[in-house]
Scaffold this motif. Structure first.
Motif, PDB file in Angstrom:
ATOM      1  N   HIS A  47      91.164  88.277  -1.264  1.00  0.00           N
ATOM      2  CA  HIS A  47      89.821  88.778  -1.574  1.00  0.00           C
ATOM      3  C   HIS A  47      88.768  87.663  -1.543  1.00  0.00           C
ATOM      4  CE1 HIS A  47      87.203  92.013  -2.522  1.00  0.00           C
ATOM      5  NE2 HIS A  47      86.734  91.430  -3.612  1.00  0.00           N
ATOM      6  N   THR A  51      85.438  88.045   0.384  1.00  0.00           N
ATOM      7  CA  THR A  51      84.180  87.765  -0.319  1.00  0.00           C
ATOM      8  C   THR A  51      83.287  86.841   0.511  1.00  0.00           C
ATOM      9  OG1 THR A  51      85.220  88.093  -2.474  1.00  0.00           O
ATOM     10  CG2 THR A  51      83.214  86.771  -2.455  1.00  0.00           C
ATOM     11  N   GLN A  54      81.850  88.861   3.215  1.00  0.00           N
ATOM     12  CA  GLN A  54      80.795  89.713   2.649  1.00  0.00           C
ATOM     13  C   GLN A  54      79.496  88.937   2.466  1.00  0.00           C
ATOM     14  OE1 GLN A  54      82.616  91.038  -0.981  1.00  0.00           O
ATOM     15  NE2 GLN A  54      84.111  92.330   0.060  1.00  0.00           N
ATOM     16  N   GLU A 106      84.790  93.991  -9.897  1.00  0.00           N
ATOM     17  CA  GLU A 106      84.858  94.774  -8.652  1.00  0.00           C
ATOM     18  C   GLU A 106      84.061  96.063  -8.787  1.00  0.00           C
ATOM     19  OE1 GLU A 106      85.854  93.635  -5.858  1.00  0.00           O
ATOM     20  OE2 GLU A 106      86.558  91.834  -6.849  1.00  0.00           O
ATOM     21  N   GLU A 109      80.506  95.464  -8.311  1.00  0.00           N
ATOM     22  CA  GLU A 109      80.259  95.343  -6.871  1.00  0.00           C
ATOM     23  C   GLU A 109      80.205  96.719  -6.204  1.00  0.00           C
ATOM     24  OE1 GLU A 109      82.094  90.956  -5.886  1.00  0.00           O
ATOM     25  OE2 GLU A 109      83.475  92.640  -5.823  1.00  0.00           O
ATOM     26  N   GLU A 139      85.776  96.344  -1.495  1.00  0.00           N
ATOM     27  CA  GLU A 139      85.644  96.276  -2.966  1.00  0.00           C
ATOM     28  C   GLU A 139      86.467  97.376  -3.621  1.00  0.00           C
ATOM     29  OE1 GLU A 139      84.581  93.607  -3.261  1.00  0.00           O
ATOM     30  OE2 GLU A 139      82.473  93.238  -2.854  1.00  0.00           O
TER      31      GLU A 139
HETATM   32 FE   LIG Z   1      84.900  92.061  -4.474  1.00  0.00          FE
END
Ligand SMILES: [Fe+2]
Length: 170
Positions: A47, A51, A54, A106, A109, A139
């Motif tokens: 993740h 991230t 993202q 999360e 998010e 997410e």
């Molecule tokens: Fe996340």
């Protein structure tokens, strides 16, 4: 006083960017400390990669929309305080508190990108909408994984904590 929908959307994108920077910090700290919970550590590392991707996606939206993310809003700071409070690094049950905090983060998010998708849709910015939809999938997957593995992490912690000579904290 009114605020243009596009200005609100720009603000939310900046918030999201600050949030992802905070997420990377929290996840990195967690992954570096975890020793005895390999599955959780592995998922967190995956993740972290997501991230970073993202951050790039959100940054591209900000750039394309012609706004600057140089002025970081105070949301990042607020989330930092939240992370420290819930993350409980000093706690003897750090791994459990960390998994809980991760799940809560999360979901913040998820709420953020759900809002961004609606906002982008409203102003007709379909590229931002698509980017946020792609991020939202990641997410939701991370939140679902954490919730699904919460009992397993908890039981592994309890077992280790009750065993002499077995470090359980992280
Ligand atoms: Fe996340």
């Amino acid at each position: 006083m009114t605020t243009d929908a596009n200005e609100n959307l720009d603000d939310w994108l900046r918030d999201a960017h600050a949030m992802e920077q905070q997420a990377e910090k929290m996840l990195t700290a967690q992954s570096e400390r975890l020793e005895h919970y390999p599955a959780l550590r592995e998922r967190i590392i995956q993740h972290i990669e997501e991230t970073r991707w993202q951050q790039g996606m959100v940054d591209a939206c900000i750039q394309r929309r012609g706004t600057s993310n140089s002025v970081l809003k105070d949301l990042g700071g607020k989330l930092a305080a939240f992370g420290q409070a819930v993350g409980g690094m000093a706690a003897s049950d750090e791994v459990v508190k960390g998994a809980m905090a991760g799940y809560v983060f999360e979901n913040i998010e998820i709420a953020t990108y759900t809002t961004l998708i609606a906002g982008a849709e409203q102003v007709g910015d379909l590229q931002t909408k698509t980017a946020c939809e792609q991020i939202l999938v990641q997410e939701k997957a991370m939140a679902a994984w954490l919730l699904e593995h919460m009992p397993e992490v908890t039981k592994a912690f309890l077992l280790r904590d009750a065993s002499p000579g077995m470090p359980a904290k992280v």
